[in-house]
Enzyme design. Structure first.
Site, PDB file in Angstrom:
ATOM      1  N   LYS A 198      68.833  28.557  44.287  1.00 12.28           N
ATOM      2  CA  LYS A 198      68.528  27.343  43.515  1.00 12.28           C
ATOM      3  C   LYS A 198      68.329  27.700  42.046  1.00 12.28           C
ATOM      4  O   LYS A 198      67.375  28.388  41.687  1.00 12.28           O
ATOM      5  CB  LYS A 198      67.254  26.656  44.014  1.00 12.28           C
ATOM      6  CG  LYS A 198      67.073  25.304  43.312  1.00 12.28           C
ATOM      7  CD  LYS A 198      65.666  24.761  43.360  1.00 12.28           C
ATOM      8  CE  LYS A 198      64.834  25.132  42.165  1.00 12.28           C
ATOM      9  NZ  LYS A 198      65.213  24.511  40.890  1.00 12.28           N
ATOM     10  N   GLY A 250      60.498  33.577  37.583  1.00 16.08           N
ATOM     11  CA  GLY A 250      59.985  32.395  36.898  1.00 16.08           C
ATOM     12  C   GLY A 250      58.581  32.645  36.418  1.00 16.08           C
ATOM     13  O   GLY A 250      58.193  33.785  36.142  1.00 16.08           O
ATOM     14  N   SER A 251      57.803  31.579  36.333  1.00 16.16           N
ATOM     15  CA  SER A 251      56.463  31.696  35.758  1.00 16.16           C
ATOM     16  C   SER A 251      55.476  32.312  36.747  1.00 16.16           C
ATOM     17  O   SER A 251      55.649  32.204  37.968  1.00 16.16           O
ATOM     18  CB  SER A 251      55.975  30.302  35.353  1.00 16.16           C
ATOM     19  OG  SER A 251      55.932  29.485  36.493  1.00 16.16           O
ATOM     20  N   THR A 252      54.446  32.924  36.205  1.00 16.61           N
ATOM     21  CA  THR A 252      53.396  33.521  37.028  1.00 16.61           C
ATOM     22  C   THR A 252      52.721  32.435  37.869  1.00 16.61           C
ATOM     23  O   THR A 252      52.398  32.654  39.042  1.00 16.61           O
ATOM     24  CB  THR A 252      52.385  34.238  36.112  1.00 16.61           C
ATOM     25  OG1 THR A 252      53.100  35.266  35.417  1.00 16.61           O
ATOM     26  CG2 THR A 252      51.250  34.858  36.888  1.00 16.61           C
ATOM     27  N   GLU A 253      52.563  31.267  37.272  1.00 18.96           N
ATOM     28  CA  GLU A 253      51.914  30.144  37.960  1.00 18.96           C
ATOM     29  C   GLU A 253      52.653  29.785  39.266  1.00 18.96           C
ATOM     30  O   GLU A 253      52.049  29.724  40.345  1.00 18.96           O
ATOM     31  CB  GLU A 253      51.958  28.975  36.985  1.00 18.96           C
ATOM     32  CG  GLU A 253      51.156  27.789  37.319  1.00 18.96           C
ATOM     33  CD  GLU A 253      51.530  26.650  36.344  1.00 18.96           C
ATOM     34  OE1 GLU A 253      52.228  26.898  35.335  1.00 18.96           O
ATOM     35  OE2 GLU A 253      51.125  25.518  36.643  1.00 18.96           O
ATOM     36  N   GLY A 255      54.929  31.639  40.727  1.00 25.45           N
ATOM     37  CA  GLY A 255      54.947  32.861  41.546  1.00 25.45           C
ATOM     38  C   GLY A 255      53.724  32.942  42.447  1.00 25.45           C
ATOM     39  O   GLY A 255      53.826  33.324  43.620  1.00 25.45           O
ATOM     40  N   GLU A 272      59.533  38.153  39.989  1.00 31.09           N
ATOM     41  CA  GLU A 272      59.714  38.638  38.615  1.00 31.09           C
ATOM     42  C   GLU A 272      59.129  37.553  37.723  1.00 31.09           C
ATOM     43  O   GLU A 272      59.673  36.448  37.636  1.00 31.09           O
ATOM     44  CB  GLU A 272      61.203  38.822  38.293  1.00 31.09           C
ATOM     45  CG  GLU A 272      61.912  39.843  39.142  1.00 31.09           C
ATOM     46  CD  GLU A 272      61.596  41.285  38.764  1.00 31.09           C
ATOM     47  OE1 GLU A 272      60.891  41.508  37.759  1.00 31.09           O
ATOM     48  OE2 GLU A 272      62.037  42.176  39.499  1.00 31.09           O
ATOM     49  N   CYS A 306      61.839  37.079  29.259  1.00 30.64           N
ATOM     50  CA  CYS A 306      60.584  37.406  29.943  1.00 30.64           C
ATOM     51  C   CYS A 306      59.986  38.688  29.378  1.00 30.64           C
ATOM     52  O   CYS A 306      58.779  38.824  29.291  1.00 30.64           O
ATOM     53  CB  CYS A 306      60.814  37.534  31.428  1.00 30.64           C
ATOM     54  SG  CYS A 306      62.161  38.643  31.792  1.00 30.64           S
ATOM     55  N   GLU A 404      51.447  33.919  27.335  1.00 33.24           N
ATOM     56  CA  GLU A 404      52.883  33.938  27.086  1.00 33.24           C
ATOM     57  C   GLU A 404      53.285  32.627  26.401  1.00 33.24           C
ATOM     58  O   GLU A 404      52.949  31.550  26.885  1.00 33.24           O
ATOM     59  CB  GLU A 404      53.618  34.068  28.424  1.00 33.24           C
ATOM     60  CG  GLU A 404      55.095  34.252  28.241  1.00 33.24           C
ATOM     61  CD  GLU A 404      55.841  34.300  29.571  1.00 33.24           C
ATOM     62  OE1 GLU A 404      55.547  33.471  30.446  1.00 33.24           O
ATOM     63  OE2 GLU A 404      56.707  35.171  29.716  1.00 33.24           O
TER      64      GLU A 404
END
Ligand code: NAP
Ligand code: MG
Length: 494
Positions: A198, A250-253, A255, A272, A306, A404
């Site tokens: 996706k 993608g974002s840590t959030e 993730g 990642e 990133c 970030e």
């Protein structure tokens, strides 16, 4: 400002600002469908709910196309197709057979590279010189590299053999849409898995063109399925019970959400995530090269990287000179039409991202940080653009030094000793990348050993090779992509 005439018909101002004539890349080789379907089981199919969302050209704010929003039923169809292809065909192919398809895909990517680069720039907003010279060549290189591994998996570990996992669900962000797709698909196929991918909501078009290339390569139906949609489509893929592995960039959030929802399952997971990577510039560094790399690391590609070098730690003795040179270089950056071959900083990918960056800059200004932006003349009025900027002399505790931004915004600090540089560099929740600048090899090695970052460049920055692993520490992620390491998350070791 006084102008100096030269013989090449280029206007040069007395502070050496060059003004170029427009040099737009042609776009006529790209054919964008008004409405785009899903690629499931080797066919182009409509979504069950017949729902669509728009993909926008961030350079103009105009609509490019409608993209299908895949429902959980569509996700299920794609996973079933991948499972059927896996058990019925792909898992029985020899490594040599799999490598042939990967080589074929790589070659078609090279043949259609101009089309891919132009479409990527239209949908993402990144300068054409980036998509043409960096993204697309690396995409082909990843397929070539993993094609070479497909028949050599027994040599991954001495004396041990490996087995594929089954179906991999892969979710990618908008900053390197094609490149992230290649980082995901190539190792998964080489290791013998089937895939449901996706792309990000705002940048689905190049993944759909990649699906066309995969179709053209003759890859058996269902081995790669590409489904478009928003976060809910991604979540349906993550939570599907018949997926063996999730690979997320993608974002840590997000993730963290994915880590929570897969923790009680058998699914393997790689993440990642984000970063707040630092350049450490010692006083004995080659200053001009370091300035250029700092500019490249945070301003090119709009800071949508990133591993962007979003922090600069410069030794106090050269800080004034360095910042002076950095300002001078920033004044010559060209912000504007990403399709123009001379553009350094293109458009921010979406209105949403632009607003987020502006808000973080405004907050950092309110918090009293020392702000600089160059006087640039030609920022387009339509579309999503922002000037490059930096905050100087920031404290390690400042938000602008810890959070970030994911835009062309640099935070600058100074240091007096290597120990201070290392402790400041490590003082964030992330640990993705770092750059060290010094003429002394021993100093570089000593500093690198002490840094908590997955990728460390010495006297350079943002250099990539498919053979080299990439990934982070702490909140920057779990696992590695690229190289031999990039195959490990897609196999079981027997
Ligand atoms: P994001 O919001 O996390 O989105 C990434 C992908 O996940 C998109 O396809 C997104 O779909 C999807 N998604 C959103 N919510 C989801 C959920 N609950 N479950 C499953 N999937 C979900 O990140 P982004 O803003 O697109 O990308 C920027 C971030 O990616 C930055 O933080 C950057 O540092 C990081 N990044 C890291 C690397 C790396 O290799 N370490 C590389 C590139 C980017 P939608 O598009 O519809 O939201
Ligand atoms: Mg778009």
């Amino acid at each position: 400002m006084a102008q100096i005439k030269n013989t090449n018909n280029v206007k040069i101002n007395s502070d050496f600002k060059f003004e170029y004539a427009p040099a737009p890349e042609a776009t006529d080789m790209v054919k964008i469908k008004k409405q785009n379907k899903l690629f499931i089981n080797g066919k182009w199919v409509s979504g069950k709910n017949n729902q669509f969302f728009d993909s926008i050209n961030p350079a103009t704010g105009e609509k490019l196309a409608e993209i299908t929003e895949a429902s959980p039923d569509d996700v299920d169809r794609a996973v079933k197709a991948a499972r059927k292809a896996y058990t019925g065909q792909w898992s029985q192919f020899s490594g040599k057979e799999r490598s042939r398809y990967l080589f074929r895909i790589a070659r078609i990517i090279q043949e259609r590279s101009r089309e891919l680069a132009v479409l990527e720039t239209m949908d993402n907003g990144k300068p054409i010189k980036e998509s043409r010279d960096f993204d697309v060549p690396l995409v082909a290189a990843h397929f070539f590299y993993y094609a070479g591994w497909a028949d050599k998996l027994d040599y991954l570990f001495n004396g041990k053999s490996v087995r594929s996992l089954g179906v991999a669900g892969q979710i990618i962000p908008w900053n390197f849409p094609l490149l992230m797709a290649s980082w995901k698909i190539a190792p998964a196929l080489a290791a013998g898995n089937c895939v449901v991918l996706k792309p990000a909501e705002t940048t689905s078009l190049s993944a759909l063109l990649l699906a066309e290339i995969i179709e053209e390569s003759g890859l058996p139906p269902g081995v790669v399925n590409i489904i478009t949609g928003a976060g809910a489509t991604g979540a349906a893929l993550v939570n599907h019970p018949d997926v063996n592995k999730i690979a997320f960039t993608g974002s840590t959030e997000v993730g963290k959400i994915i880590a929570r929802s897969t923790v009680a399952s058998q699914k393997k997971l790689t993440l990642e995530l984000g970063g707040k990577s630092a350049h450490i510039v010692y006083e004995d560094a080659a200053i001009e090269q370091a300035v250029e790399a700092v500019v490249n690391g945070i301003y090119f590609n709009q800071g949508h990287v990133c591993c962007a070098g979003s922090r600069l730690l410069v030794e106090e003795s050269i800080a004034k000179v360095f910042v002076h040179k950095l300002k001078r270089r920033m004044r010559s950056l060209r912000v504007g039409d990403p399709m123009d071959k001379n553009t350094d900083i293109g458009a921010i990918n979406s209105k949403n991202e632009l607003d987020k960056i502006k808000k973080l800059i405004a907050q950092a200004q309110i918090e009293g940080n020392e702000y600089f932006e160059p006087e640039l003349t030609s920022i387009p009025e339509k579309g999503y653009y922002i000037k490059p900027c930096f905050f100087n002399n920031v404290a390690s505790s400042a938000n602008i030094c810890r959070r970030e931004v994911f835009g062309p915004v640099l935070a600058i600090q100074t240091f007096r000793t290597p120990a201070e540089a290392i402790s400041k560099a490590n003082d964030t929740p992330y640990g993705l990348a770092a750059g060290i600048w010094s003429e002394k090899g021993a100093k570089i090695h000593k500093t690198a050993q002490a840094l908590k970052a997955g990728v460390i460049w010495a006297n350079t920055y943002n250099k990539f090779d498919p053979a080299s692993p990439f990934g982070g520490y702490n909140e920057s992620g779990w696992g590695r992509e690229g190289g031999r390491h990039g195959l490990l998350p897609y196999v079981e070791v027997k």
